[in-house]
Design a protein around this motif. Structure first.
Motif, mmCIF file in Angstrom:
data_model
loop_
_atom_site.group_PDB
_atom_site.id
_atom_site.type_symbol
_atom_site.label_atom_id
_atom_site.label_comp_id
_atom_site.label_asym_id
_atom_site.label_seq_id
_atom_site.Cartn_x
_atom_site.Cartn_y
_atom_site.Cartn_z
ATOM 1 N N LYS A 205 0.851 -1.181 0.000
ATOM 2 C CA LYS A 205 0.000 0.000 0.000
ATOM 3 C C LYS A 205 0.889 1.233 0.000
ATOM 4 O O LYS A 205 1.995 1.203 0.537
ATOM 5 N N MET A 206 0.399 2.289 -0.624
ATOM 6 C CA MET A 206 1.128 3.550 -0.617
ATOM 7 C C MET A 206 0.220 4.626 -0.032
ATOM 8 O O MET A 206 -0.961 4.698 -0.356
ATOM 9 N N GLU A 207 0.772 5.460 0.852
ATOM 10 C CA GLU A 207 0.013 6.539 1.460
ATOM 11 C C GLU A 207 0.736 7.864 1.255
ATOM 12 O O GLU A 207 1.958 7.938 1.396
ATOM 13 N N ALA A 208 -0.041 8.900 0.925
ATOM 14 C CA ALA A 208 0.491 10.255 0.789
ATOM 15 C C ALA A 208 -0.479 11.217 1.451
ATOM 16 O O ALA A 208 -1.692 11.101 1.279
ATOM 17 N N GLN A 212 -3.221 21.217 0.724
ATOM 18 C CA GLN A 212 -4.466 21.393 -0.025
ATOM 19 C C GLN A 212 -4.231 21.744 -1.487
ATOM 20 O O GLN A 212 -4.869 21.195 -2.379
ATOM 21 N N ARG A 213 -3.291 22.642 -1.749
ATOM 22 C CA ARG A 213 -3.078 23.078 -3.128
ATOM 23 C C ARG A 213 -2.495 21.981 -4.006
ATOM 24 O O ARG A 213 -2.590 22.042 -5.224
ATOM 25 N N ASP A 214 -1.867 20.962 -3.391
ATOM 26 C CA ASP A 214 -1.303 19.857 -4.163
ATOM 27 C C ASP A 214 -2.319 18.768 -4.454
ATOM 28 O O ASP A 214 -2.155 17.992 -5.397
ATOM 29 N N LEU A 215 -3.388 18.701 -3.646
ATOM 30 C CA LEU A 215 -4.381 17.639 -3.822
ATOM 31 C C LEU A 215 -5.094 17.723 -5.169
ATOM 32 O O LEU A 215 -5.514 16.701 -5.713
ATOM 33 N N ALA A 216 -5.246 18.930 -5.689
ATOM 34 C CA ALA A 216 -5.972 19.116 -6.943
ATOM 35 C C ALA A 216 -5.077 19.056 -8.173
ATOM 36 O O ALA A 216 -5.533 19.304 -9.287
ATOM 37 N N SER A 217 -3.819 18.711 -7.996
ATOM 38 C CA SER A 217 -2.876 18.706 -9.108
ATOM 39 C C SER A 217 -3.008 17.437 -9.948
ATOM 40 O O SER A 217 -3.534 16.416 -9.495
ATOM 41 N N VAL A 218 -2.500 17.520 -11.171
ATOM 42 C CA VAL A 218 -2.498 16.351 -12.056
ATOM 43 C C VAL A 218 -1.667 15.234 -11.446
ATOM 44 O O VAL A 218 -2.033 14.052 -11.499
ATOM 45 N N MET A 219 -0.538 15.597 -10.827
ATOM 46 C CA MET A 219 0.326 14.581 -10.233
ATOM 47 C C MET A 219 -0.371 13.855 -9.096
ATOM 48 O O MET A 219 -0.208 12.641 -8.921
ATOM 49 N N ALA A 220 -1.166 14.577 -8.303
ATOM 50 C CA ALA A 220 -1.907 13.934 -7.207
ATOM 51 C C ALA A 220 -2.908 12.930 -7.758
ATOM 52 O O ALA A 220 -3.105 11.843 -7.186
ATOM 53 N N ARG A 227 -4.857 1.052 -7.430
ATOM 54 C CA ARG A 227 -5.781 0.547 -6.402
ATOM 55 C C ARG A 227 -5.105 0.446 -5.042
ATOM 56 O O ARG A 227 -5.774 0.427 -4.003
ATOM 57 N N TRP A 228 -3.775 0.368 -5.016
ATOM 58 C CA TRP A 228 -3.047 0.231 -3.759
ATOM 59 C C TRP A 228 -2.632 1.573 -3.159
ATOM 60 O O TRP A 228 -1.944 1.621 -2.134
ATOM 61 N N ALA A 229 -3.072 2.687 -3.780
ATOM 62 C CA ALA A 229 -2.639 4.017 -3.354
ATOM 63 C C ALA A 229 -3.740 4.754 -2.607
ATOM 64 O O ALA A 229 -4.927 4.633 -2.926
ATOM 65 N N LYS A 230 -3.345 5.537 -1.623
ATOM 66 C CA LYS A 230 -4.264 6.387 -0.863
ATOM 67 C C LYS A 230 -3.644 7.770 -0.723
ATOM 68 O O LYS A 230 -2.583 7.924 -0.115
ATOM 69 N N VAL A 231 -4.307 8.774 -1.309
ATOM 70 C CA VAL A 231 -3.839 10.151 -1.236
ATOM 71 C C VAL A 231 -4.880 10.954 -0.475
ATOM 72 O O VAL A 231 -6.053 10.976 -0.856
ATOM 73 N N SER A 232 -4.472 11.622 0.604
ATOM 74 C CA SER A 232 -5.406 12.302 1.505
ATOM 75 C C SER A 232 -4.874 13.673 1.888
ATOM 76 O O SER A 232 -3.702 13.977 1.684
ATOM 77 N N PRO A 233 -5.742 14.533 2.474
ATOM 78 C CA PRO A 233 -5.260 15.825 2.981
ATOM 79 C C PRO A 233 -4.388 15.638 4.213
ATOM 80 O O PRO A 233 -4.398 14.585 4.855
ATOM 81 N N LEU A 234 -3.656 16.679 4.541
ATOM 82 C CA LEU A 234 -2.834 16.678 5.748
ATOM 83 C C LEU A 234 -3.680 16.440 6.982
ATOM 84 O O LEU A 234 -4.858 16.768 7.027
ATOM 85 N N PHE A 235 -3.046 15.882 8.005
ATOM 86 C CA PHE A 235 -3.720 15.674 9.276
ATOM 87 C C PHE A 235 -4.007 17.013 9.947
ATOM 88 O O PHE A 235 -3.258 17.968 9.812
ATOM 89 N N GLY A 236 -5.097 17.040 10.703
ATOM 90 C CA GLY A 236 -5.402 18.232 11.471
ATOM 91 C C GLY A 236 -4.612 18.316 12.762
ATOM 92 O O GLY A 236 -4.283 19.395 13.229
ATOM 93 N N GLU A 237 -4.282 17.185 13.346
ATOM 94 C CA GLU A 237 -3.592 17.155 14.625
ATOM 95 C C GLU A 237 -2.277 16.385 14.508
ATOM 96 O O GLU A 237 -2.184 15.405 13.776
ATOM 97 N N LYS A 238 -1.277 16.820 15.276
ATOM 98 C CA LYS A 238 0.014 16.140 15.282
ATOM 99 C C LYS A 238 -0.113 14.693 15.762
ATOM 100 O O LYS A 238 0.601 13.809 15.310
ATOM 101 N N GLU A 239 -1.032 14.462 16.717
ATOM 102 C CA GLU A 239 -1.207 13.116 17.242
ATOM 103 C C GLU A 239 -1.629 12.150 16.141
ATOM 104 O O GLU A 239 -1.177 10.995 16.100
#
Length: 355
Positions: A205-208, A212-220, A227-239
């Motif tokens: 599995k791959m996680e990224a 926010q500005r990168d999520l809408a890019s062609v590369m994102a 199917r093994w990839a998951k691209v998400s926004p940054l976490f809200g909390e450090k924990e």
């Protein structure tokens, strides 16, 4: 005297979130947060006067250019900042913090602006290598009378481990994209190419987690297609961030240059095995005989497969390279407290009124 910290110039991302945390700023936000730890009475330069969580925001108009010190993380804007504050005849106090490698920028206008900024205002750099680049920019892009007056210092940012979680190995190995941006200097295309290669050989599995500005890019979109990839926004909390790191098996670094490499050190501390390019910036982060430094993309793919196939053996190899424990080596060689003290001491040396 007020210490005012300025970030947020080259993009429209919000500087802080509604809770007073630094929103999507990566290493720049981390350094800004540490400045507030060192100088708890500091304020943040912003578009309006308001209180955001524990952060007090002030506009430039409400700062006193005769007394206040502005610590500027946007060095390209330091000359413009000076001009805005100098309109009444005052000599503003401005300190540059250079946390990105200057090679992050590519246009001659940017290099000329950086050269003047570094020459005219004291500049504190994130790491010795970045300080070397800054000195070279000054030499090449400014006239000798200005270059000779440049004041350049550096500090090691160091790392925190108070939010560290126990490492848990997932059923299917997880590869991290170890950055929040998809800029060319991070070489995300190479990252995706190598991970695709390894995914054709074994389950993974791959996680990224991206700004926010990168999520809408062609590369994102390309990165999220498998199917093994998951691209998400940054976490809200450090924990949440540290909890996610605790489940990562490995990360693949592909950047050509880094100022310091905080995200990589955090991932290593959390138990992820790093596969790094054989570059000076990477060699600085890890022990001398670290086993996973690659010279070619094929080597990177083979190393990644090796690590994902037997994570326990890979962790033993990196621990052996550190003389017993990579975690202990990192905490000994990248101490956060020493970095904070070096930063505070250099600022006090240049601006004694800070104390």
């Amino acid at each position: 005297m007020t210490i005012a910290i300025k970030i947020g110039f080259l993009d429209d991302d919000p500087v802080v979130d509604e809770n007073g945390g630094f929103a999507g700023r990566g290493a720049g936000g981390a350094i800004a947060g540490r400045l507030f730890t060192i100088f708890p009475e500091a304020v943040l330069v912003g578009p309006q006067d308001r209180q955001v969580g524990a952060i007090t925001m002030r506009t430039l108009q409400h700062l006193d250019p005769r007394r206040d010190l502005i610590i500027n993380l946007d060095v390209l804007d330091s000359i413009g900042l000076f001009q805005r504050l100098h309109r009444g005849g005052a000599e503003p106090r401005i300190l540059n913090i250079q946390w990105l490698p200057p090679s992050h920028f590519h246009h001659k206008v940017n290099f000329a602006a950086m050269g003047l900024s570094f020459a005219l205002f004291p500049t504190l750099c994130s790491g010795e290598r970045t300080a070397g680049e800054v000195s070279e920019i000054v030499r090449r892009w400014t006239i000798p009378p200005l270059a000779h007056q440049a004041r350049i210092g550096w500090f090691h940012p160091g790392i925190r481990d108070d939010l560290l979680r126990p490492h848990t190995e997932p059923d299917v190995p997880v590869v991290l994209y170890p950055a929040i941006h998809l800029v060319d200097s991070k070489k995300p295309k190479i990252f995706l190419k190598v991970v695709r290669d390894v995914a054709s050989r074994m389950p993974l599995k791959m996680e990224a987690r991206l700004a926010q500005r990168d999520l809408a890019s062609v590369m994102a979109m390309k990165m999220s297609n498998p199917r093994w990839a998951k691209v998400s926004p940054l976490f809200g909390e450090k924990e949440e961030y540290w909890e996610s790191l605790s489940h990562a098996t490995a990360f693949l670094a592909t950047a050509h240059e880094e100022a310091y490499g905080m995200e990589y050190l955090e991932a290593l501390l959390a138990g992820a095995v790093g596969i790094f390019p054989h570059q000076p910036w990477a060699a600085h982060l890890v022990p001398a005989f670290y086993p996973y430094l690659y010279a070619t993309e094929d080597q990177a793919a083979d190393m990644l497969q090796e690590v994902l196939s037997d994570p326990a053996a890979a962790r033993k190899a990196v621990d052996d390279s550190a003389g017993g424990s990579l975690k202990d080596w990192i905490l000994a060689n990248h101490t956060r407290a020493e970095g904070n003290e070096a930063l505070r001491a250099q600022i006090a040396d240049w601006f004694p009124e800070v104390g």
